[in-house]
Structures are given as C-alpha cells and as structure tokens.
Design an enzyme around this catalytic site. Structure first.
Site, PDB file in Angstrom:
ATOM      1  CG  ASN A 155      -0.408  -0.093   2.545  1.00 62.61           C
ATOM      2  OD1 ASN A 155       0.487  -0.883   2.787  1.00 62.61           O
ATOM      3  ND2 ASN A 155      -0.935   0.687   3.467  1.00 62.61           N
TER       4      ASN A 155
ATOM      5  CB  CYS B 290     -10.792  -2.515   0.647  1.00 61.71           C
ATOM      6  SG  CYS B 290     -10.115  -1.818  -0.888  1.00 61.71           S
TER       7      CYS B 290
ATOM      8  CB  CYS C 264      -5.293  -1.197  -1.766  1.00 61.56           C
ATOM      9  SG  CYS C 264      -6.622  -0.276  -0.976  1.00 61.56           S
TER      10      CYS C 264
ATOM     11  CD  GLU D 280      -1.364   5.086   4.665  1.00 65.91           C
ATOM     12  OE1 GLU D 280      -2.035   4.181   5.173  1.00 65.91           O
ATOM     13  OE2 GLU D 280      -0.797   5.971   5.337  1.00 65.91           O
TER      14      GLU D 280
ATOM     15  CB  CYS E 262      -8.732  -4.532  -3.427  1.00 67.13           C
ATOM     16  SG  CYS E 262      -7.516  -3.225  -3.118  1.00 67.13           S
TER      17      CYS E 262
ATOM     18  CD  GLU F  16      -5.305  -5.802  -1.096  1.00 66.01           C
ATOM     19  OE1 GLU F  16      -4.666  -4.715  -1.001  1.00 66.01           O
ATOM     20  OE2 GLU F  16      -6.121  -6.172  -0.249  1.00 66.01           O
TER      21      GLU F  16
END
Length: 159
Positions: free
Chosen positions: A61, A111, A72, A63, A114, A74
């Site tokens: 990830n 999430c 993210c 940010e 994703c 993924e």
C-alpha cells in the site's frame, strides 16, 4: 417479499498446510508489506501475485496526504501485473496486513475497491483467482475465487 440466500466457502489454513509454492508466495507478500508507505494509517499491507508464466509480482500500500490518491497493495500488484504482463493470467494472490504497532492475527480480506479490481481480471482471464489472506500471523483464509468474496459482482455484462 422474496428472499435469496447467498452462501460462500472460505478455507482456513495453518502455515504448515501451505504448499511450498504457497509458503514462498506468502513470504513474498510479507516482504512486500515491509515496503509499504503508510505514514498516516500506520497500517501496512503487502500482496504477492503468482502469474501463469511463473513470475511473481509484489505490491504494497502507498498512502498519500490527499487520502484518495493512495492505493492499496492489491491494486498496486494487480495493475502492475496487467500493465507489464498483459497476456499472463493470475493464478494466486496472497495478501497480508497488519498495523505497524502490533502483529494482527485476524485475516484481513481485500477492501471493496480491490475486490472489484480483482473481479475485472478474473472475468478477463475467465479462470478463478485463488486469494489467500492473513494478518501478520495466525490463520490464513483462502477463497478459491473472487466470487466467494464478492458474490453479487458487477461486471462488463451489466454494461
């Protein structure tokens, strides 16, 4: 009123139950998690994707102070795989997630965003993607297809 029931199956595995290939993929996801850039949430995620050509792609990830601009692990991995190896199929994906201040034992699934990105690739390649997910330690959950995690999936057939 009519009701429908949706059932899903997730396998629960111990590390000792993983194949050698899966254990290696898990370690690559853990390695990717160590490269996460998470100064705001302090929640690190790593992903490792095995392609049908034998190549493993990692993602972590990333940010950003403008929160929606982050991405993210993924999606970092799956989009890199799609951009770099557009003809390869995704066979397996391993995800590990945990806060920086403790080792989370609860398996953390992808999430919603994703899940939708994984769904796009599963439909594109027309074969299921095995998804393994875990915290920093403890049980590992395995879904044989994204459809177990997102049973009412939105795909190109709805357009």
């Amino acid at each position: 009123m009519k009701q429908i029931s949706i059932n899903t199956t997730i396998s629960v595995l111990l590390k000792e139950e993983l194949s050698q290939e899966e254990a290696t993929l898990m370690m690559q996801a853990v390695e990717a998690r160590s490269k996460a850039y998470a100064p705001y949430s302090k929640f690190t995620v790593g992903a490792a994707i095995l392609l049908d050509n034998g190549i493993v792609v990692q993602g972590s990830n990333q940010e950003n102070a403008a929160y929606p601009s982050g991405l993210c692990a993924e999606r970092v991995a799956i989009f890199y795989a799609g951009a770099t190896y557009p003809d390869a199929k995704i066979v397996k994906m391993f995800i590990t997630a945990s806060p920086q201040d403790r080792d989370l034992e609860e398996p953390i699934p992808p999430c919603g965003s994703c899940r939708q990105a994984i769904a796009e690739y599963e439909f594109k390649q027309d074969i299921p993607i095995a998804i393994f997910f875990m915290g920093a330690k403890g049980d590992i959950y395995k879904s044989d297809s994204l459809k177990n995690l997102l049973p009412l999936v939105f795909d190109k057939n709805h357009l």
